[in-house]
Write a protein that holds these residues in place. Structure first.
Motif, PDB file in Angstrom:
ATOM      1  N   LEU A  98       0.755  -1.225   0.062  1.00  0.00           N
ATOM      2  CA  LEU A  98       0.098   0.145  -0.036  1.00  0.00           C
ATOM      3  C   LEU A  98       0.888   1.355   0.110  1.00  0.00           C
ATOM      4  O   LEU A  98       0.516   2.274  -0.684  1.00  0.00           O
ATOM      5  CB  LEU A  98      -0.989  -0.062   1.147  1.00  0.00           C
ATOM      6  CG  LEU A  98      -1.900  -1.077   1.325  1.00  0.00           C
ATOM      7  CD1 LEU A  98      -2.857  -0.827   2.417  1.00  0.00           C
ATOM      8  CD2 LEU A  98      -2.854  -0.931  -0.023  1.00  0.00           C
ATOM      9  N   VAL A 100       3.872   1.503  -1.214  1.00  0.00           N
ATOM     10  CA  VAL A 100       4.648   1.819  -2.456  1.00  0.00           C
ATOM     11  C   VAL A 100       3.421   2.477  -3.406  1.00  0.00           C
ATOM     12  O   VAL A 100       3.850   3.392  -4.063  1.00  0.00           O
ATOM     13  CB  VAL A 100       4.963   0.558  -2.809  1.00  0.00           C
ATOM     14  CG1 VAL A 100       5.240   0.453  -4.543  1.00  0.00           C
ATOM     15  CG2 VAL A 100       6.336  -0.080  -2.080  1.00  0.00           C
ATOM     16  N   LEU A 102       0.821   4.102  -2.688  1.00  0.00           N
ATOM     17  CA  LEU A 102       0.676   5.454  -2.169  1.00  0.00           C
ATOM     18  C   LEU A 102       1.795   6.536  -2.645  1.00  0.00           C
ATOM     19  O   LEU A 102       1.554   7.823  -2.606  1.00  0.00           O
ATOM     20  CB  LEU A 102       0.362   5.792  -0.783  1.00  0.00           C
ATOM     21  CG  LEU A 102      -1.047   5.149  -0.370  1.00  0.00           C
ATOM     22  CD1 LEU A 102      -1.323   5.251   1.079  1.00  0.00           C
ATOM     23  CD2 LEU A 102      -2.226   5.877  -1.220  1.00  0.00           C
ATOM     24  N   ASN A 103       3.088   5.978  -2.756  1.00  0.00           N
ATOM     25  CA  ASN A 103       4.174   6.695  -3.084  1.00  0.00           C
ATOM     26  C   ASN A 103       4.154   7.210  -4.247  1.00  0.00           C
ATOM     27  O   ASN A 103       5.046   8.133  -4.734  1.00  0.00           O
ATOM     28  CB  ASN A 103       5.378   6.082  -2.554  1.00  0.00           C
ATOM     29  CG  ASN A 103       6.597   6.848  -2.229  1.00  0.00           C
ATOM     30  OD1 ASN A 103       6.474   7.982  -1.984  1.00  0.00           O
ATOM     31  ND2 ASN A 103       7.583   6.542  -2.634  1.00  0.00           N
ATOM     32  N   GLN A 104       3.484   6.675  -5.342  1.00  0.00           N
ATOM     33  CA  GLN A 104       3.291   7.295  -6.585  1.00  0.00           C
ATOM     34  C   GLN A 104       2.771   8.770  -6.720  1.00  0.00           C
ATOM     35  O   GLN A 104       1.913   8.804  -5.903  1.00  0.00           O
ATOM     36  CB  GLN A 104       2.493   6.337  -7.620  1.00  0.00           C
ATOM     37  CG  GLN A 104       2.727   4.861  -7.337  1.00  0.00           C
ATOM     38  CD  GLN A 104       4.293   4.428  -7.870  1.00  0.00           C
ATOM     39  OE1 GLN A 104       4.662   5.015  -8.963  1.00  0.00           O
ATOM     40  NE2 GLN A 104       4.781   3.700  -7.386  1.00  0.00           N
ATOM     41  N   ARG A 113      -4.908   7.476   1.557  1.00  0.00           N
ATOM     42  CA  ARG A 113      -4.044   7.529   2.845  1.00  0.00           C
ATOM     43  C   ARG A 113      -5.119   7.405   4.061  1.00  0.00           C
ATOM     44  O   ARG A 113      -5.102   6.538   4.770  1.00  0.00           O
ATOM     45  CB  ARG A 113      -3.238   8.269   2.746  1.00  0.00           C
ATOM     46  CG  ARG A 113      -2.183   7.995   4.246  1.00  0.00           C
ATOM     47  CD  ARG A 113      -1.183   9.004   4.251  1.00  0.00           C
ATOM     48  NE  ARG A 113      -1.679  10.449   4.586  1.00  0.00           N
ATOM     49  CZ  ARG A 113      -0.917  11.288   4.950  1.00  0.00           C
ATOM     50  NH1 ARG A 113       0.354  11.423   4.844  1.00  0.00           N
ATOM     51  NH2 ARG A 113      -1.523  12.464   5.649  1.00  0.00           N
ATOM     52  N   THR A 179      -0.265   2.043  11.309  1.00  0.00           N
ATOM     53  CA  THR A 179       1.089   2.938  11.579  1.00  0.00           C
ATOM     54  C   THR A 179       2.144   2.164  10.706  1.00  0.00           C
ATOM     55  O   THR A 179       2.955   3.037  10.126  1.00  0.00           O
ATOM     56  CB  THR A 179       1.384   2.442  13.173  1.00  0.00           C
ATOM     57  OG1 THR A 179       0.294   2.760  13.954  1.00  0.00           O
ATOM     58  CG2 THR A 179       2.674   3.111  13.657  1.00  0.00           C
ATOM     59  N   ILE A 182       2.098   4.152   7.404  1.00  0.00           N
ATOM     60  CA  ILE A 182       2.541   5.382   7.554  1.00  0.00           C
ATOM     61  C   ILE A 182       4.161   5.630   7.631  1.00  0.00           C
ATOM     62  O   ILE A 182       4.949   6.364   7.003  1.00  0.00           O
ATOM     63  CB  ILE A 182       1.964   6.156   8.801  1.00  0.00           C
ATOM     64  CG1 ILE A 182       0.420   6.266   8.715  1.00  0.00           C
ATOM     65  CG2 ILE A 182       2.462   7.556   8.816  1.00  0.00           C
ATOM     66  CD1 ILE A 182      -0.180   7.030   7.643  1.00  0.00           C
ATOM     67  N   LEU A 183       4.666   4.512   8.360  1.00  0.00           N
ATOM     68  CA  LEU A 183       6.089   4.384   8.661  1.00  0.00           C
ATOM     69  C   LEU A 183       6.647   4.071   7.435  1.00  0.00           C
ATOM     70  O   LEU A 183       7.975   4.698   6.849  1.00  0.00           O
ATOM     71  CB  LEU A 183       6.486   3.532   9.657  1.00  0.00           C
ATOM     72  CG  LEU A 183       6.011   4.038  11.022  1.00  0.00           C
ATOM     73  CD1 LEU A 183       6.460   3.095  12.189  1.00  0.00           C
ATOM     74  CD2 LEU A 183       6.800   5.440  11.575  1.00  0.00           C
ATOM     75  N   ALA A 186       6.814   6.991   5.006  1.00  0.00           N
ATOM     76  CA  ALA A 186       7.990   8.000   5.434  1.00  0.00           C
ATOM     77  C   ALA A 186       9.400   7.260   4.885  1.00  0.00           C
ATOM     78  O   ALA A 186      10.350   8.131   4.453  1.00  0.00           O
ATOM     79  CB  ALA A 186       8.059   8.340   6.986  1.00  0.00           C
ATOM     80  N   THR A 214      14.519  -0.923  -2.815  1.00  0.00           N
ATOM     81  CA  THR A 214      13.408  -0.546  -1.929  1.00  0.00           C
ATOM     82  C   THR A 214      13.380  -1.461  -0.597  1.00  0.00           C
ATOM     83  O   THR A 214      13.460  -1.066   0.266  1.00  0.00           O
ATOM     84  CB  THR A 214      12.099  -0.889  -2.623  1.00  0.00           C
ATOM     85  OG1 THR A 214      12.071  -0.228  -3.885  1.00  0.00           O
ATOM     86  CG2 THR A 214      10.862  -0.039  -1.766  1.00  0.00           C
ATOM     87  N   PHE A 224      12.001  -1.988  12.824  1.00  0.00           N
ATOM     88  CA  PHE A 224      11.178  -1.387  13.790  1.00  0.00           C
ATOM     89  C   PHE A 224       9.779  -2.020  13.783  1.00  0.00           C
ATOM     90  O   PHE A 224       9.109  -2.181  14.968  1.00  0.00           O
ATOM     91  CB  PHE A 224      11.322  -0.001  13.430  1.00  0.00           C
ATOM     92  CG  PHE A 224      10.630   0.885  14.542  1.00  0.00           C
ATOM     93  CD1 PHE A 224      10.972   1.016  15.880  1.00  0.00           C
ATOM     94  CD2 PHE A 224       9.275   1.550  14.210  1.00  0.00           C
ATOM     95  CE1 PHE A 224      10.199   1.878  16.651  1.00  0.00           C
ATOM     96  CE2 PHE A 224       8.518   2.150  15.212  1.00  0.00           C
ATOM     97  CZ  PHE A 224       9.126   2.327  16.324  1.00  0.00           C
TER      98      PHE A 224
END
Lengths: 300, 278
Positions: A98, A100, A102-104, A113, A179, A182-183, A186, A214, A224
């Protein structure tokens, strides 16, 4: 600031540290003491030495040499807890995919998101009741929809084999957009684009770039998220099992925290429950220390 | 993979398709919850068609709000959540300020010890704290719900990280102007840390509003239960009535959705801040 009185820092720390002493530090020590006693709250506590731990972790061999666990329940519920944690890698994989997507740089990605994050916002008893309803054998939507395509769904929550996967589905659905995603997002934004450009010039296709840029670049993030989830996983499962299955059928969805709850607040075996909780603490500590040991290798 | 410059139409379409399918699977169960809550009370067999032409039925909401203890439970939840959030912000900002800015002996040792308490599972402290509250006669009171939740190592840690990122020059200027450490905390650090405080406030609000296990243990009476516990008890008290339960669930979600919509940007940054290892 070096211009304050020697006792000033104490004033700032006092409210918080007092609370911590009363509600965390002293209780941990008290749990340790309690684990050497047998106490039902209503009669005077009785010192039993290490009996609680022996009853919990020990075993004996009978005449034929067959091993009998003193508390077979504990091992079963430990197994259940670990089994449910299989949802963690699946969730993390979904979160990564997801992230990847959303990173487009596509219009509307912020909207998606938020939508993916929705189950996280709504998490709680209400959502668990909704899932209980969805899984219901007679009125539930899931088996209703499965019937449309000709599949007779299992009686999810009342089936020994299907109740664990049913709970895992809720966990995956509920946290894949949370979470972790979202991480990961980032993390993805922190990967220098030059790496991809260089790889593209060298003729690497999308999958190659994903595998060789990636995934390694996100290793600290993955580490983490994984450790946090495992530590949470050891302690988790109570709310879900309490609302949906009451730990059943036949203990199939009872996790360690549920077992501790039962001993402490249903059977009032305070000492035994304290011993159980310390064993859980030891497991969490073990994972944390492993993560320190291997975390250094993974991130440096 | 930022390759925005040469995505084909086919790639874009399939990405959107994937996003929409996943998004729909996230939203649909919630829509189902909402539509069930507007069904005729006692309806058990869910007909997808009734979703379309059914009139809105407010009776589930009326019944759960005035015919049960749910309104009282929502009030309890609101009161406890507000108190816990304010208390946590108060204790966490103070401690975070001391850890980030004040010099004192053993600061780092105390901070590390303090951080390590985050590893203690809740179930370990739960039993002794229950016994303590029982001794004090505080079981089934607001004290039992509020006090143990008023202190947060996570919040202190998160705010300390943020305070460390505030440029010291601002505070040094305030010192020259004759500000005490209290004045700096109140007039320089707190205003600058608003986004982090908002983030912690939202996270605390949500976790307190939805918290279940602890309220279940310490507050069982009809007047003292919180909303999640009340909802879980309905199944036993009133039999399983899905339309009623879903109405209650919808009511519980409203504050969380409202807080999320208002504070979304703080929320996301808060998650990232909390994940930065110090």
């Amino acid at each position: 600031m070096r211009h304050h009185h020697r006792l000033t820092p104490l004033l700032y720390l006092l409210p918080n540290l007092t609370g911590f002493a009363i509600f965390v530090l002293i209780p941990v020590a008290a749990a340790l003491v309690l684990s050497f006693f047998r106490w039902d709250l209503f009669h005077p506590p009785k010192f039993v030495g290490l009996d609680n731990f022996i009853d919990l972790l020990g075993w004996r061999r009978d005449a034929e040499g067959v091993i009998h666990l003193n508390d077979a329940g504990f091992w079963k519920y430990l197994y259940n807890t670990l089994y449910l944690m299989l949802a963690i890698p699946i969730t993390m994989f979904c979160s990564l995919v997801l992230a990847v997507l959303l990173n487009q740089k596509l219009p509307g990605r912020m909207f998606f998101r938020s939508v993916f994050f929705l189950p996280n916002i709504c998490a709680g008893v209400g959502l668990l009741l909704l899932w209980k309803f969805l899984y219901n054998n007679d009125f539930g939507l899931i088996n209703h929809m499965l019937a449309w395509v000709g599949i007779t769904g299992p009686d999810w929550l009342n089936s020994y084999n299907w109740s664990k996967p049913a709970l895992m589905i809720i966990m995956i659905w509920g946290s894949m957009g949370g979470t972790g995603m979202i991480l990961y997002l980032a993390g993805l934004q922190g990967i220098p684009p030059e790496l991809y450009e260089a790889a593209e010039i060298d003729g690497a296709n999308v999958l190659h770039r994903f595998r060789h840029i990636t995934i390694p670049m996100l290793a600290p993030t993955t580490f983490f998220i994984f450790i946090t989830a495992v530590i949470g996983g050891f302690q988790g499962g109570f709310d879900m099992a309490y609302i949906l299955t009451k730990g059943g059928p036949d203990g199939a969805t009872t996790t360690l925290s549920y077992y501790i709850y039962n001993h402490a607040f249903e059977y009032f075996n305070m000492g035994y429950a304290a011993a159980l909780s310390l064993v859980l603490f030891a497991l969490v500590l073990f994972v944390t220390m492993l993560s320190w040991r291997f975390g250094r290798g993974a991130t440096e | 993979m930022p390759m925005e410059q040469k995505q084909s139409v086919a790639t874009r379409t399939s990405i959107y398709l994937a996003l929409i399918i996943v998004g729909a699977s996230m939203v649909f169960p919630l829509v189902w919850m909402l539509s069930t809550s507007f069904q005729k009370p006692g309806t058990d067999v869910m007909d997808l068609r009734s979703l379309l032409h059914g009139a809105l039925e407010w009776r589930n909401y009326q019944r759960i709000w005035s015919g049960t203890n749910f309104a009282r439970a929502v009030y309890n939840s609101a009161l406890v959540t507000v108190c816990v959030t304010i208390a946590q912000l108060f204790t966490s900002t103070l401690a975070a300020y001391a850890f980030a800015r004040l010099q004192f002996r053993g600061r780092n040792a105390i901070f590390m010890g303090y951080l390590s308490t985050m590893m203690v599972p809740d179930v370990v402290t739960m039993i002794p704290v229950f016994i303590l509250l029982r001794t004090m006669g505080w079981i089934d009171t607001y004290w039992a719900l509020i006090l143990p939740a008023a202190f947060s190592a996570y919040g202190t840690f998160m705010l300390r990280q943020f305070f460390l990122s505030i440029p010291r020059e601002l505070e040094e200027a305030a010192v020259i102007d004759g500000c005490t450490s209290w004045g700096i905390y109140l007039n320089v650090v707190l205003p600058l840390a608003k986004p982090a405080i908002a983030a912690l406030g939202i996270l605390t609000f949500m976790s307190s509003w939805r918290s279940f296990m602890w309220p279940l243990i310490v507050c069982q009476s009809q007047n003292m239960v919180t909303a999640p516990v009340a909802l879980s008890q309905f199944q036993e008290l009133h039999g399983v009535q899905w339309t009623l339960l879903m109405a209650g669930s919808v009511i519980m979600l409203i504050p969380m959705l409202a807080v999320f919509v208002i504070g979304q940007r703080f929320f996301i940054s808060g998650i990232q801040l909390g994940a930065v290892k110090g």
